[in-house]
Design an enzyme around this catalytic site. Structure first.
Site, PDB file in Angstrom:
ATOM      1  N   THR A   1       0.930  -1.227  -0.130  1.00 32.39           N
ATOM      2  CA  THR A   1       0.050   0.123  -0.027  1.00 32.39           C
ATOM      3  C   THR A   1       0.932   1.193   0.115  1.00 32.39           C
ATOM      4  OG1 THR A   1      -1.752   1.095   1.059  1.00 32.39           O
ATOM      5  CG2 THR A   1      -0.383   0.143   2.461  1.00 32.39           C
ATOM      6  N   GLU A   2       0.641   2.284  -1.105  1.00 33.23           N
ATOM      7  CA  GLU A   2       1.680   3.495  -1.012  1.00 33.23           C
ATOM      8  C   GLU A   2       1.833   4.123   0.240  1.00 33.23           C
ATOM      9  OE1 GLU A   2      -0.987   2.591  -3.003  1.00 33.23           O
ATOM     10  OE2 GLU A   2      -2.144   4.457  -3.578  1.00 33.23           O
ATOM     11  N   ASN A   3       0.713   4.003   0.819  1.00 28.51           N
ATOM     12  CA  ASN A   3       0.976   5.069   2.006  1.00 28.51           C
ATOM     13  C   ASN A   3       2.214   4.293   3.038  1.00 28.51           C
ATOM     14  OD1 ASN A   3      -1.353   3.299   1.958  1.00 28.51           O
ATOM     15  ND2 ASN A   3      -1.645   3.787   4.117  1.00 28.51           N
TER      16      ASN A   3
END
Lengths: 220, 217, 220, 217
Positions: free
Chosen positions: A48-50
């Site tokens: 997840t890019e966060n």
């Protein structure tokens, strides 16, 4: 299996591009549906890019919610054993550096040159691109999941995108409820058809020029 | 640096002036310095230049600054999670510049690390490329993206010691770590404030040397 | 105090540029001597470019040695309470980003334009620059500690460096056993003299042009 | 990625071929992957292109590769801590390219993060600038420095789980964290190998997704 269709079919087929152990980033919305259709012998790691690798889905009823762990939609998520967290700068370094095996996204438009438009409809939406531009430019394989036509029945798979692009020449595979298209040096190749769908139906609902090989597989 | 940087919210707000630029981390509403934003609301500061990833959700965090029209301009990657922001942008009430999320990180990091610019493949062939220099390196084209710094950064920490050494938790780390490097004044709100020496040297994610003030979240 | 001279005087005076709480990076060799002469009311934090803030000197006899903690010379060091560790990439981000208040280095040559040469003597040494170029370019204040002349008696403070530079126009202060020189827009200013040293002696041992103000302070 | 990446030193060495490029971390001799280097010595690999910060000390770590003339070229920032390396360089027996330490980090990080180049003020006006493009941004000059990648990276970890999640310790972290991002094949030697799930998600410094093999140090 025969009754899988529409978005479920798209998710079912897309999930079959995943190899065991792949690091996969799934866009918000339809792409997350792939997890419902993972083959039993395929275990993927969700990026997840966060800032995490190893998301494990939303907490179930009665499970404790950790509000410090969220997915790319900002919704609470669990982490699996072996998961790790990192900051956003590092996260996009991994993404642009080609460490993510597969990124799966939706599309407003996608075209035969591998261009993708999925972040902006001038005058209508202003959501912003978020991490999509980085993901499409950086991931080893880019899969677009999309309904073959829009709600009015107009083709979404075009000769040339008209909307502002998310990235140019980066899309590798398009999966719709009708077919699977693969981008090659020569152009878009019709690789597979959904059960009951004909080449003629796909061609009639597609603006892009398609290469039709002699042998076409089945999506299921 | 002073040995004890813990101050009240009111004292921390002394550095917030109308019209300044502020880096505010957070992804949707996770890792957002909500206490410090409440401090800005209470102080009445306005005409702010905000650099953030998004604007939280309606009625929370950065969303409060949007709701109260305290923002003159915002640089961010996404506003879709806050319907009020989208409305204001479409109606022309709020000025926004969109930056791809990874490029936003790179630009702020460059600002905090003395890097004059970075070359990224992201945005080539898209509207993001307009007006930006394209540099070719070994036959591949890249956009030259420039550094971003701000007057102040507001940081949300899980733990901080009194001299400002910071530990973030899980995905609440997000933009906090890099945003803390690129401002002239860095204010940390921490869920837990501990004594100097209580944190292990390897668990500290932002050194106290970068931090100017610590506030109880 | 009167008996402090030579390298000790250089270290004594250099340490008086440190403010309480400063983040200071000390080069290998003479610069580390500054710690022996810290004023009692000044507590500085030592940055080491290999990845820590808060070094606390070498372990004493009988103290346990942690071989995972070393200073910029690679020698075992202790960490003080409040210290933190980080990787080299991050470390040089802090350094170039101006987060280090003061860097102190030695010199082969330094000149009136603030140029420094301290990493290479063609045909004679091949040690490499290590982190010096980054430190000199990045730190808020650059202090050069140097004996005023080399072993043969030739001036080291020049109109123009002849050796390959470490950095151009970055030196702020030069401290020798004879004087303190400060670089200004107008040129090198003679700010302080060592006890018993005259302006004439400094001028005769300096190749650089010096600005001699009416009032000159004392190094002690 | 396989769930269990733990292999013997001999198996790990299958990826080491004569003439390949290898990223080897370590500062002087702290955080150097000495077990893996011993593996290279034992295998007899030669003509290696090494990218490292320095060459350990005489008779240890990277110094062994220097002593046995296994290195065709080395890119590094400093060799002063190893007298044998200095001798070989001065005598023309070893080819070296010096890169400022921070620039080395930036270039390898760019290689691992898909960045086409970075603009640094470091080296302007020095011999390092020779032959490199100078780019002006907002009136200030910077050197354009290009990415570095390698075929293999050798990493020294304090702890690693079986899938390759890594924790470094104290200043032994140094170049390990960034070097692990920029190679086609990443081999980790770990002082302690633990089960998957034993490491806290926030203490992991290099994700297993970047690691291909784990060896007991």
């Amino acid at each position: 299996m025969a009754e899988i269709k529409g978005r479920d079919l798209i998710a079912y087929r897309t999930a079959r591009f995943f190899n065991d152990g792949d690091l996969v980033n799934l866009g918000i919305g339809m792409p997350t549906k792939c997890l419902d259709y993972l083959p039993e012998d395929v275990d993927v790691w969700i990026d997840t890019e966060n800032g995490a690798i190893g998301l494990a889905g939303a907490p179930g009823e009665g499970e404790e919610i950790d509000y410090d762990v969220c997915d790319a939609a900002g919704s609470p998520s669990k982490l699996r054993p072996g998961a790790c967290c990192f900051d956003s700068f590092t996260s996009f370094g991994y993404i642009r550096g080609g460490h993510v095996d597969i990124t799966v996204l939706g599309a407003y438009e996608v075209d035969q040159e591998g261009n993708l438009a999925n972040w902006m409809v001038p005058g209508k939406t202003a959501a912003g691109m978020g991490g999509a531009m980085d993901l499409v430019a950086g991931a080893k394989k880019v899969i677009v999941m999309t309904e073959h036509c829009d709600k009015k029945g107009n083709p979404k798979i075009l000769k040339k995108c008209k909307l502002p692009l998310t990235a140019a020449h980066e899309v590798d595979v398009i999966v719709s409820e009708l077919c699977v298209l693969e981008r090659t040096e020569e152009g878009l190749v019709l690789k597979e058809l959904a059960p009951g769908v004909t080449v003629e139906e796909v061609v009639s609902k597609t603006d892009a020029e398609l290469i039709i090989p002699e042998k076409i597989g089945s999506m299921i | 640096m002073p040995k004890d940087k813990v101050v009240s919210l009111e004292v921390a707000m002394e550095k917030i002036h109308d019209g300044i630029s502020i880096l505010i981390p957070g992804f949707v509403n996770v890792g957002v310095p909500e206490t410090l934003i409440q401090g800005i609301i209470a102080k009445g500061s306005k005409d702010l230049e905000i650099i953030s990833n998004n604007t939280s959700v309606k009625g929370r965090g950065i969303g409060l600054l949007v709701h109260e029209n305290r923002i003159k301009h915002i640089t961010c990657s996404h506003i879709g999670s806050n319907t009020e922001t989208v409305e204001k942008v479409i109606n022309g009430e709020l000025s926004v510049t969109f930056v791809p999320q990874g490029t936003l990180c790179e630009r702020v990091r460059a600002g905090g690390a003395g890097i004059g610019g970075i070359l990224t493949p992201v945005g080539i062939g898209t509207p993001i490329a307009e007006g930006k220099p394209v540099v070719e390196v070994d036959g591949k084209e890249y956009l030259l993206e420039k550094p971003i710094r701000a007057n102040v950064a507001l940081i949300h920490a899980w733990k901080a010691d009194k001299m400002g050494n910071v530990v973030y938790r899980r995905t609440a780390r997000n933009f906090n770590q890099v945003f803390a490097t690129a401002a002239d004044w860095v204010i940390v709100e921490a869920e837990h404030i501990v004594e100097v020496g209580e944190l292990d040297p390897d668990e500290i994610m932002t050194p106290g040397a970068l931090v100017d003030a610590v506030v109880q979240a």
